[in-house]
Write a protein that holds these residues in place. Structure first.
Motif, PDB file in Angstrom:
ATOM      1  N   CYS A  50      37.403 -25.939  59.349  1.00 39.23           N
ATOM      2  CA  CYS A  50      38.709 -25.306  59.566  1.00 39.23           C
ATOM      3  C   CYS A  50      38.642 -23.819  59.240  1.00 39.23           C
ATOM      4  O   CYS A  50      39.211 -22.997  59.950  1.00 39.23           O
ATOM      5  N   SER A  51      37.955 -23.487  58.131  1.00 39.50           N
ATOM      6  CA  SER A  51      37.898 -22.089  57.715  1.00 39.50           C
ATOM      7  C   SER A  51      37.230 -21.242  58.783  1.00 39.50           C
ATOM      8  O   SER A  51      37.696 -20.140  59.093  1.00 39.50           O
ATOM      9  N   THR A  52      36.151 -21.758  59.357  1.00 38.36           N
ATOM     10  CA  THR A  52      35.442 -20.993  60.384  1.00 38.36           C
ATOM     11  C   THR A  52      36.329 -20.792  61.608  1.00 38.36           C
ATOM     12  O   THR A  52      36.401 -19.692  62.156  1.00 38.36           O
ATOM     13  N   TYR A  54      39.587 -20.769  61.717  1.00 38.41           N
ATOM     14  CA  TYR A  54      40.639 -19.820  61.356  1.00 38.41           C
ATOM     15  C   TYR A  54      40.076 -18.400  61.329  1.00 38.41           C
ATOM     16  O   TYR A  54      40.711 -17.452  61.787  1.00 38.41           O
ATOM     17  N   GLY A  55      38.844 -18.273  60.809  1.00 43.77           N
ATOM     18  CA  GLY A  55      38.180 -16.964  60.770  1.00 43.77           C
ATOM     19  C   GLY A  55      38.015 -16.394  62.166  1.00 43.77           C
ATOM     20  O   GLY A  55      38.316 -15.226  62.417  1.00 43.77           O
ATOM     21  N   THR A  58      41.620 -15.600  63.731  1.00 42.30           N
ATOM     22  CA  THR A  58      42.310 -14.421  63.189  1.00 42.30           C
ATOM     23  C   THR A  58      41.628 -13.130  63.621  1.00 42.30           C
ATOM     24  O   THR A  58      42.200 -12.060  63.512  1.00 42.30           O
ATOM     25  N   PHE A  59      40.390 -13.225  64.096  1.00 39.15           N
ATOM     26  CA  PHE A  59      39.701 -12.014  64.548  1.00 39.15           C
ATOM     27  C   PHE A  59      40.351 -11.470  65.820  1.00 39.15           C
ATOM     28  O   PHE A  59      40.381 -10.282  66.058  1.00 39.15           O
TER      29      PHE A  59
ATOM     30  N   LEU B 197      34.158 -21.398  53.212  1.00 42.98           N
ATOM     31  CA  LEU B 197      34.449 -19.966  53.241  1.00 42.98           C
ATOM     32  C   LEU B 197      34.166 -19.385  54.624  1.00 42.98           C
ATOM     33  O   LEU B 197      33.242 -19.801  55.314  1.00 42.98           O
ATOM     34  N   ALA B 198      34.985 -18.408  55.011  1.00 46.91           N
ATOM     35  CA  ALA B 198      34.773 -17.695  56.269  1.00 46.91           C
ATOM     36  C   ALA B 198      35.378 -16.312  56.099  1.00 46.91           C
ATOM     37  O   ALA B 198      36.190 -16.087  55.197  1.00 46.91           O
ATOM     38  N   PHE B 199      34.967 -15.388  56.956  1.00 45.39           N
ATOM     39  CA  PHE B 199      35.660 -14.104  57.004  1.00 45.39           C
ATOM     40  C   PHE B 199      36.918 -14.317  57.816  1.00 45.39           C
ATOM     41  O   PHE B 199      36.860 -14.799  58.948  1.00 45.39           O
ATOM     42  N   VAL B 200      38.070 -13.972  57.262  1.00 44.98           N
ATOM     43  CA  VAL B 200      39.294 -14.090  58.038  1.00 44.98           C
ATOM     44  C   VAL B 200      39.875 -12.694  58.287  1.00 44.98           C
ATOM     45  O   VAL B 200      39.573 -11.755  57.572  1.00 44.98           O
ATOM     46  N   GLN B 201      40.707 -12.606  59.305  1.00 44.44           N
ATOM     47  CA  GLN B 201      41.255 -11.337  59.804  1.00 44.44           C
ATOM     48  C   GLN B 201      40.113 -10.436  60.263  1.00 44.44           C
ATOM     49  O   GLN B 201      38.969 -10.877  60.359  1.00 44.44           O
ATOM     50  N   ARG B 202      40.441  -9.191  60.557  1.00 44.87           N
ATOM     51  CA  ARG B 202      39.377  -8.287  60.985  1.00 44.87           C
ATOM     52  C   ARG B 202      39.689  -6.866  60.564  1.00 44.87           C
ATOM     53  O   ARG B 202      40.793  -6.568  60.094  1.00 44.87           O
ATOM     54  N   GLY B 209      37.910 -15.940  52.961  1.00 44.56           N
ATOM     55  CA  GLY B 209      39.009 -16.855  52.681  1.00 44.56           C
ATOM     56  C   GLY B 209      38.868 -18.184  53.386  1.00 44.56           C
ATOM     57  O   GLY B 209      37.814 -18.505  53.950  1.00 44.56           O
ATOM     58  N   THR B 210      39.958 -18.935  53.350  1.00 41.98           N
ATOM     59  CA  THR B 210      39.984 -20.275  53.938  1.00 41.98           C
ATOM     60  C   THR B 210      41.075 -20.301  55.003  1.00 41.98           C
ATOM     61  O   THR B 210      41.843 -19.353  55.113  1.00 41.98           O
ATOM     62  N   ALA B 211      41.166 -21.393  55.741  1.00 46.18           N
ATOM     63  CA  ALA B 211      42.175 -21.499  56.790  1.00 46.18           C
ATOM     64  C   ALA B 211      43.573 -21.433  56.195  1.00 46.18           C
ATOM     65  O   ALA B 211      43.881 -22.152  55.245  1.00 46.18           O
ATOM     66  N   PHE B 212      44.422 -20.570  56.720  1.00 43.48           N
ATOM     67  CA  PHE B 212      45.808 -20.410  56.286  1.00 43.48           C
ATOM     68  C   PHE B 212      45.933 -20.179  54.786  1.00 43.48           C
ATOM     69  O   PHE B 212      46.917 -20.562  54.171  1.00 43.48           O
ATOM     70  N   GLY B 213      44.897 -19.602  54.182  1.00 43.35           N
ATOM     71  CA  GLY B 213      44.943 -19.297  52.760  1.00 43.35           C
ATOM     72  C   GLY B 213      45.064 -20.515  51.862  1.00 43.35           C
ATOM     73  O   GLY B 213      45.537 -20.423  50.729  1.00 43.35           O
TER      74      GLY B 213
END
Lengths: 150, 785
Positions: A50-52, A54-55, A58-59, B197-202, B209-213
């Motif tokens: 999910c995190s990936t 979402y990452g 959001t990009f 963990l992933a990079f979120v936003q840009r 962060g994680t999905a939807f915080g």
């Protein structure tokens, strides 16, 4: 199996990880936005965390994470609109409907998005509500325009 | 680096000519020449990332400044790593990196003096400078500022103003300190395959962060601590260590909380554990620990509820007594109950030395073979039978092309082994999982089987039967006869697994060349343990007909194999010698006649109370079932904590934690590993062997007397080979026999099998003792199960 997973299976039978962006676009087309539930289902379908997802989502500014309002406002902050005071219009608009860009009002009436250019710089500053372009905006005109959309 | 056969090429780095294997990067080459190139995002063992740009170099005939970590060497390459221009660019890059990190302290003229005097203010939640940071002294940015001699930063500080997270179990997160090097993101995804963990936003708003915080727990964090280990800053920091300071010492030891026996470095300050990492100093090695090794030892060693003095139970009230009083009292009672009336139940989390001392004390001083481990396995001969199989090394798992894992919740019980399964999966191995419920390993498998709980034996039978039909394997006659009688339809109803699914598994096994069967602990914890073992042996035999098949037994508890091997068993003396016929060797060694009858198992000691004349017990650790313990006439417990069981004890003795002990264990690979003390136990605690030695002296027994742990080890190794050589055991073939399995009719008997508590240490439930672990377990069962 939920209806979303069903349609994913129909459109993306290969289940390949490279399909993530088309899948996200498809989900947004179907549901109007990317919900946390949708991300969970995509995660299960493509076996990506999910995190990936979402990452990645959001990009790109094309993906929304809030349900759209009944009317979508796109306010232009491109060069011409910016010079003509687009920033003031945005602040006034934010005060008027009480939300920041990227979100939806509590009553579901409007969602707000900022865009870089609507392609009609001659009549700046502009905003687009649903499919209507409103030109040469001023703070005073704003309230009157919004009252036309319920 | 490539294999030995790979070609070597010649390169010149800073005027130094060296030979390096083709395919290595400029950074590898520099390292082999002993030349330091600064890095931040680089992590040995992970794919090169080229994110921080600090490792830029100059290469003759190449435009610009390529990064050393991503540029492969070519023949006759001329590399310069430290020209004044490079250092100046690096300085500017570091300035840019630091513009988003509180940097005032880094470039302050008085930083040395300041660090000497301000060492306790790191308890604040907002870190605005090095002295407020949990990573102070261990931060790689501090090292780089020092190395590049950075004196001033021309950019204003951009403070992100992100809320620091302090309610996460085990570690704190403060992304205001993050420099986005991506090490945590990469290790979480590429090494641990946790995907939390992933990079979120840009752009400017990029964050880890994680999905939807959502919280780390909600995102499915397994708390392996890999991200904390690799973080170069104080963004991620262990809660336990943040209150102690910069570690001054480091001890290499072995984690005994599960049977993998990972090597760990316990970093300490004074007599306090600061943190535990894969290696001292810089914490950037790919060999990672799991939640147990990383976070639990510190919490359990320094637990506030730990008892440190002998206690006597006076009508339900615990009173402190001196060691002399305790030993006198114990001796007085032990005199009354010798032989069959006495027994010892030990722990599989104890060292070989303590286990040997316990069983020798029981046999030599007390004249009893009533000795066992808790919790017990139903099949007493299991470990002797397991010894007939060649052990599989943990890092060998990745070399198998097909892995069949049955009845195991390995991501919780043996995370490091499960990590190797994940790696094998990502390297293209075929993984088949079979368990009674969905678990995390299913995400990393090609075939997923979920059988009805308690039907493991019938599932194994289905596999065996189909292997015989599909692969046409010639079994010994009694087995093939028995297989002919199997009601396949009935079996499919009993397990819930249709014949077609079974065929899919056997079909995917057919082309395999190297197969690994991983047998989980649930197969051996049920009453059908013996049947399951026999079926597995038959499957192992069948698979070896067309492939190279090996078997791995996922037993839990750090020293389960070692303790059994050393004689913590009612039927076996050290070295799996049977009490009934093989007692001569040890009778001679110990100078007494060992009673030639098998003793009682832990289950038998307690279940027939008081009918079986069993009156007195010495318990190391804790017991799960205790309703009959109050019928004991004298009960001594040695444990780190007062537990439910303790209310039946007459005397409670404090115990060492493994972080304070000296000794050895034998792990799941059957390797002998050494445990070293990282901190001293409180002086008022005595090790088990010393207590037993004191009692023995009071009882005027001359054959049991030790002054040091090493004496025990020498005594064991003089008689018994502990370094079990792998090659010697490959020859032995398991004996095949067919269990008589009755396939239940339509009305299936439902057996309640509770999910085992995988977080036990010496019988104590760590999830009850450690609030962070409790929080984690209470929250589990979400989407990741």
């Amino acid at each position: 199996m939920s209806s979303l997973l069903n349609t994913l299976g129909k459109h993306f039978p290969e289940c390949s990880k490279g399909d993530l962006i088309p899948v996200l676009q498809h989900v947004q087309d179907q549901e109007g936005y990317i919900s946390s539930n949708a991300i969970r289902e995509i995660s299960e379908y493509l076996n990506i965390s999910c995190s990936t997802i979402y990452g990645v989502a959001t990009f790109y500014s094309q993906f929304k994470f809030n349900p759209p309002g009944r009317h979508s406002i796109k306010i232009c902050l491109g060069t011409a609109c910016h010079v003509q005071g687009g920033d003031f219009i945005l602040s006034a608009l934010q005060m008027e409907i009480g939300i920041a860009p990227g979100s939806t009002t509590e009553d579901g009436r409007f969602d707000l998005e900022r865009v870089a250019c609507l392609g009609c710089c001659a009549i700046a500053p502009v905003m687009m509500v649903d499919n209507d372009i409103h030109s040469r905006l001023s703070v005073i005109k704003l309230r009157q325009i919004l009252s036309n959309y319920e | 680096m490539k294999s030995d056969k790979g070609t070597y090429i010649s390169v010149e780095i800073d005027g130094k000519r060296i030979q390096v294997p083709e395919g290595s990067t400029v950074l590898d080459a520099a390292a082999s020449a002993g030349i330091y190139i600064p890095t931040l995002c680089y992590l040995k063992g992970l794919k090169s990332y080229g994110g921080c740009r600090l490792c830029i170099v100059e290469i003759k005939n190449m435009i610009g400044y390529p990064t050393a970590c991503t540029t492969p060497v070519t023949n006759e390459m001329e590399i310069s790593t430290k020209s004044p221009e490079l250092q100046s660019i690096r300085r500017e890059i570091l300035e840019l990196i630091l513009s988003e990190h509180p940097y005032s302290c880094l470039i302050c003229n008085d930083k040395k003096e300041c660090q000497d005097f301000m060492h306790t203010i790191r308890k604040v939640t907002v870190t605005t400078g090095c002295n407020f940071c949990t990573s102070n002294g261990g931060c790689e940015l501090q090292d780089l500022v020092e190395y590049l001699d950075l004196k001033d930063i021309r950019f204003p500080i951009t403070y992100r103003n992100v809320q620091a997270v302090n309610n996460n179990p085990f570690y704190d997160l403060d992304y205001n300190l993050c420099i986005l090097c991506g090490r945590c993101v990469r290790i979480c995804n590429e090494e641990r395959y946790s995907g939390v963990l992933a990079f979120v936003q840009r752009g400017n708003s990029t964050l880890v962060g994680t999905a939807f915080g959502e919280s780390q727990i909600e995102a499915g964090c397994e708390y392996c601590g890999a991200c904390v280990d690799v973080c170069p800053t104080g963004s991620l920091s262990e809660k336990m260590g943040s209150w102690v300071g910069v570690p001054t010492d480091s001890t290499t030891s072995i984690c005994i909380l599960c049977s993998v026996g990972c090597k760990m470095n316990i970093n300490t300050k004074g007599n306090r554990i600061v943190n535990i990492g894969p290696r001292p100093g810089k914490r950037t090695e790919p060999d990672q620990l799991c939640i147990r090794g990383k976070f639990i030892p510190a919490d359990i060693t320094h637990h506030p509820e730990r008892i440190t003095k002998p206690l006597i139970n006076k009508n339900g009230i615990w009173l402190e007594i001196t060691w002399n009083q305790a030993i006198d009292l114990i001796t007085k009672h032990f005199k009354k109950f010798t032989g069959k009336e006495f027994g010892i139940i030990g722990s599989a989390h104890d060292t070989i030395e303590n286990s040997y001392a316990l069983q020798k004390f029981c046999r030599v001083v007390m004249g009893s073979n009533n000795i066992d481990l808790s919790p017990t396995y139903n099949d007493l001969s299991l470990f002797k039978k397991v010894q007939g199989f060649q052990p599989v090394g943990i890092d060998e798992i990745i070399g198998f092309d097909t892995i069949l894992i049955i009845g195991s919740n390995a991501s919780v019980s043996h995370p490091i082994i499960e990590n190797r399964i994940r790696k094998a999966y990502h390297h293209g191995a075929k993984i088949i999982t079979a368990h009674s419920h969905l678990n995390r390993t299913h995400q990393f498998s090609n075939e997923r089987i979920i059988y009805h709980p308690g039907s493991e034996n019938i599932f194994l039978l289905q596999i065996l039967n189909d292997l015989k039909t599909a692969q046409n394997i010639k079994f010994p006659k009694d087995i093939s006869d028995a297989l002919k009688l199997i009601d396949t339809k009935g079996a499919a109803t009993a397990t819930g697994i249709k014949q077609a699914q079974i065929r899919k598994i056997t079909e995917s096994l057919a082309p395999a060349k190297k197969i690994l069967i991983i047998a989980g602990d649930t197969l051996f914890k049920s009453s059908l343990s013996n049947d399951n073992f026999n079926l597995l042996s038959n499957i192992y035999f069948a698979l070896n007909n067309f492939a190279d098949c090996e078997m791995m037994f996922l037993v839990d508890d750090g020293n389960r194999f070692g303790a059994t091997y050393i004689g913590m068993h009612p039927e076996y003396l050290p070295g799996f010698l049977e009490v009934r016929n093989g007692a001569k060797k040890w009778s001679e060694a110990w100078g007494i006649d060992i009673p030639p009858v098998s003793g009682l198992s832990a289950e038998e000691m307690l279940s027939n109370l008081p009918g079986n004349n069993f009156k007195s017990l010495f318990l190391k650790g804790d017991l799960p079932n205790h309703e009959k313990l109050d019928e004991l006439e004298f009960f001594v417990q040695q444990n780190m904590f007062i537990t439910e069981t303790s209310k039946y004890a007459d005397i409670l003795l404090p115990a060492y934690c493994f972080t304070e002990s000296n000794g050895h264990i034998i792990n799941i690979e059957r390797n002998l590993k050494q445990i070293n003390p990282a901190v001293h136990a409180p002086e008022s605690i005595k090790p088990t062997w010393q207590i037993l030695s004191n009692i023995s002296q009071k009882l005027k027994n001359k054959s049991f007397k030790y002054r040091k742990t090493d004496e025990i080890y020498e005594e064991i190794t003089a008689k018994l080979d502990l370094s079990i050589d792998k090659t010697t055991r490959k020859t032995s073939k398991p004996e095949l026999s067919m269990p008589d399995i009755k396939i239940p009719g339509k009305k299936r008997k439902i057996e309640m099998i509770p999910e085992p508590d995988y977080f036990l240490y010496q019988g104590n439930s760590m999830s009850k003792l450690i609030p962070d672990l409790k929080q984690l377990i209470d929250n589990k069962g979400g989407k990741h199960g």
